[in-house]
Design an enzyme around this catalytic site. Structure first.
Site, PDB file in Angstrom:
ATOM      1  N   SER A  14       0.854  -1.189   0.000  1.00  0.00           N
ATOM      2  CA  SER A  14       0.000   0.000   0.000  1.00  0.00           C
ATOM      3  C   SER A  14       0.888   1.236   0.000  1.00  0.00           C
ATOM      4  O   SER A  14       2.052   1.175   0.436  1.00  0.00           O
ATOM      5  CB  SER A  14      -0.841  -0.049   1.283  1.00  0.00           C
ATOM      6  OG  SER A  14      -1.363   1.216   1.594  1.00  0.00           O
ATOM      7  N   TYR A  25      -2.270  -1.521  10.773  1.00  0.00           N
ATOM      8  CA  TYR A  25      -2.299  -1.765   9.318  1.00  0.00           C
ATOM      9  C   TYR A  25      -1.068  -1.144   8.657  1.00  0.00           C
ATOM     10  O   TYR A  25      -0.383  -1.794   7.861  1.00  0.00           O
ATOM     11  CB  TYR A  25      -3.579  -1.163   8.737  1.00  0.00           C
ATOM     12  CG  TYR A  25      -3.676  -1.288   7.228  1.00  0.00           C
ATOM     13  CD1 TYR A  25      -4.233  -2.430   6.656  1.00  0.00           C
ATOM     14  CD2 TYR A  25      -3.222  -0.281   6.376  1.00  0.00           C
ATOM     15  CE1 TYR A  25      -4.319  -2.557   5.268  1.00  0.00           C
ATOM     16  CE2 TYR A  25      -3.306  -0.403   4.997  1.00  0.00           C
ATOM     17  CZ  TYR A  25      -3.863  -1.538   4.450  1.00  0.00           C
ATOM     18  OH  TYR A  25      -3.948  -1.669   3.083  1.00  0.00           O
TER      19      TYR A  25
HETATM   20  N1  LIG Z   1      -8.826  -0.599  -0.800  1.00  0.00           N
HETATM   21  C1  LIG Z   1      -7.775   0.162  -0.551  1.00  0.00           C
HETATM   22  O1  LIG Z   1      -7.892   1.395  -0.434  1.00  0.00           O
HETATM   23  C2  LIG Z   1      -6.399  -0.459  -0.473  1.00  0.00           C
HETATM   24  C3  LIG Z   1      -5.270   0.384  -0.609  1.00  0.00           C
HETATM   25  C4  LIG Z   1      -4.008  -0.168  -0.542  1.00  0.00           C
HETATM   26  C5  LIG Z   1      -3.853  -1.537  -0.345  1.00  0.00           C
HETATM   27  N2  LIG Z   1      -4.945  -2.339  -0.205  1.00  0.00           N
HETATM   28  C6  LIG Z   1      -4.720  -3.770   0.006  1.00  0.00           C
HETATM   29  O2  LIG Z   1      -5.358  -4.513  -1.013  1.00  0.00           O
HETATM   30  C7  LIG Z   1      -5.675  -5.810  -0.519  1.00  0.00           C
HETATM   31  C8  LIG Z   1      -7.132  -6.111  -0.832  1.00  0.00           C
HETATM   32  O3  LIG Z   1      -7.926  -5.164  -0.147  1.00  0.00           O
HETATM   33  P1  LIG Z   1      -9.369  -4.724  -0.644  1.00  0.00           P
HETATM   34  O4  LIG Z   1      -9.437  -3.267  -0.557  1.00  0.00           O
HETATM   35  O5  LIG Z   1      -9.684  -5.396  -1.918  1.00  0.00           O
HETATM   36  O6  LIG Z   1     -10.251  -5.308   0.572  1.00  0.00           O
HETATM   37  P2  LIG Z   1     -11.676  -6.001   0.630  1.00  0.00           P
HETATM   38  O7  LIG Z   1     -12.546  -5.550  -0.480  1.00  0.00           O
HETATM   39  O8  LIG Z   1     -12.114  -5.825   2.035  1.00  0.00           O
HETATM   40  O9  LIG Z   1     -11.346  -7.558   0.350  1.00  0.00           O
HETATM   41  C9  LIG Z   1     -10.553  -8.297   1.238  1.00  0.00           C
HETATM   42  C10 LIG Z   1     -10.564  -9.743   0.792  1.00  0.00           C
HETATM   43  O10 LIG Z   1      -9.680 -10.468   1.652  1.00  0.00           O
HETATM   44  C11 LIG Z   1     -10.397 -11.536   2.253  1.00  0.00           C
HETATM   45  N3  LIG Z   1      -9.815 -11.777   3.569  1.00  0.00           N
HETATM   46  C12 LIG Z   1      -9.767 -10.936   4.636  1.00  0.00           C
HETATM   47  N4  LIG Z   1      -9.166 -11.544   5.667  1.00  0.00           N
HETATM   48  C13 LIG Z   1      -8.815 -12.781   5.243  1.00  0.00           C
HETATM   49  C14 LIG Z   1      -8.169 -13.881   5.855  1.00  0.00           C
HETATM   50  N5  LIG Z   1      -7.780 -13.847   7.133  1.00  0.00           N
HETATM   51  N6  LIG Z   1      -7.956 -15.002   5.126  1.00  0.00           N
HETATM   52  C15 LIG Z   1      -8.362 -15.061   3.838  1.00  0.00           C
HETATM   53  N7  LIG Z   1      -8.996 -14.064   3.207  1.00  0.00           N
HETATM   54  C16 LIG Z   1      -9.217 -12.940   3.912  1.00  0.00           C
HETATM   55  C17 LIG Z   1     -11.862 -11.093   2.262  1.00  0.00           C
HETATM   56  O11 LIG Z   1     -12.762 -12.189   2.319  1.00  0.00           O
HETATM   57  P3  LIG Z   1     -13.308 -12.804   3.739  1.00  0.00           P
HETATM   58  O12 LIG Z   1     -13.648 -11.634   4.603  1.00  0.00           O
HETATM   59  O13 LIG Z   1     -14.463 -13.666   3.378  1.00  0.00           O
HETATM   60  O14 LIG Z   1     -12.174 -13.610   4.272  1.00  0.00           O
HETATM   61  C18 LIG Z   1     -11.935 -10.402   0.907  1.00  0.00           C
HETATM   62  O15 LIG Z   1     -12.069 -11.362  -0.126  1.00  0.00           O
HETATM   63  C19 LIG Z   1      -5.365  -5.792   0.971  1.00  0.00           C
HETATM   64  O16 LIG Z   1      -4.110  -6.390   1.205  1.00  0.00           O
HETATM   65  C20 LIG Z   1      -5.308  -4.312   1.299  1.00  0.00           C
HETATM   66  O17 LIG Z   1      -4.495  -4.052   2.402  1.00  0.00           O
HETATM   67  C21 LIG Z   1      -6.211  -1.830  -0.268  1.00  0.00           C
END
Ligand SMILES: NC(=O)c1ccc[n+]([C@@H]2O[C@H](COP(=O)([O-])OP(=O)(O)OC[C@H]3O[C@@H](n4cnc5c(N)ncnc54)[C@H](OP(=O)(O)O)[C@@H]3O)[C@@H](O)[C@H]2O)c1
Length: 261
Positions: A139, A152
């Protein structure tokens, strides 16, 4: 990287970036496997993307990772790419006395220990492939912390450091190591931060993933979509100004919740 002829495992593929990766990689012709904890969300994803393969698995649980490895490598021995995407981001007031010692490190287990354990478990298998890759999703907050989400921020800085070290250790192997330094995007993870992240700051996850896929195809080991590129330069040229910017609204957010408590 040739993604068309690849078999790709994505942790956390039921929403946000993970779902977008699954959608776009399937459209390219890759074989796509996804994980998640919630079976109903996995079933819903399977309904929306019938050719995806789903595995219920919690990345914070080492026993679940061992089991996932057995299942995946038995059913899909061609697996050659791992995308460590699953993650969680919580708004945490470090002065909150109700924070439990066993729970405060939850994001460490998911966002940092999870990818490290996944790599440790799957690396020997990936090393048997003629082309292989690991993509870790970090990130912009790996380069400067967001004080509303302190644990985080620490996990992403840690994952970035680990990814750089892993790349050096694997430099004489056929396993390439990529980092997607993702910017803030419109996914459920960002929802609790709506008071400080307005819509104009949030990138469409579809575009973030499209840039990540182009980066993989062009063998760009560090991929900086959207505002991440700016944060990279700001974190070098003016780290104090950037941290001040990221700290806006913290005092107010927590003062309000302390009054309500
Ligand atoms: N969105 C942003 O602004 C942003 C910015 C920078 C980086 N990121 C990174 O991008 C990645 C994806 O984030 P996102 O924004 O797409 O989040 P999201 O929409 O909340 O999706 C998270 C996914 O991870 C799964 N997950 C969460 N905990 C888990 C666990 N313990 N084991 C297996 N699966 C798990 C969730 O499914 P379940 O809950 O069913 O397990 C879901 O499929 C993350 O690493 C996040 O830190 C996001």
């Amino acid at each position: 990287m040739d993604l068309r002829n690849s078999t790709i495992l994505i942790t956390g593929g039921t929403s946000g970036f993970g779902f977008e990766f699954a959608t776009q990689l399937l459209a390219l012709g890759s074989t796509v496997l996804i994980t998640g904890r919630n079976q109903a969300k996995l079933d819903d994803t399977k309904r929306r993307l019938p050719s995806v393969h789903t595995f219920q698995s919690d990345v914070s649980d080492p026993a679940a990772i061992r089991q996932l490895y057995q299942q995946v490598t038995t059913q899909f021995p061609a697996l050659n790419i791992l995308i460590n995407n699953a993650g969680e981001m919580r708004k945490l007031d470090l002065q909150d006395p109700a924070l439990e010692l066993h729970d405060i490190t939850r994001e460490v287990e998911i966002n940092l220990s999870g990818p490290i354990r996944m790599v440790q478990q799957f690396l020997p298998h990936l090393k048997t492939k003629k082309t292989a890759a690991i993509l870790n999703v970090t990130s912009g907050l790996a380069m400067t912390p967001f004080p509303l989400a302190p644990i985080y921020s620490g996990t992403k800085a840690g994952l970035r450091a680990y990814t750089k070290a892993l790349r050096v250790q694997l430099q004489h192997t056929l396993v390439k190591v990529f980092e997607l330094v993702a910017p803030a995007a419109k996914t459920p993870l960002a929802d609790p931060f709506a008071s400080v992240l307005n819509d104009s700051m949030l990138m469409d996850p579809n575009q973030v993933v499209a840039q990540a896929i182009r980066g993989l195809q062009q063998d760009r080991v560090e991929i900086y979509p959207g505002l991440s590129r700016l944060m990279r330069y700001m974190s070098r040229l003016a780290p104090g100004i950037l941290l001040k910017q990221m700290s806006k609204g913290v005092t107010e957010a927590f003062a309000q919740s302390r009054v309500q408590a």
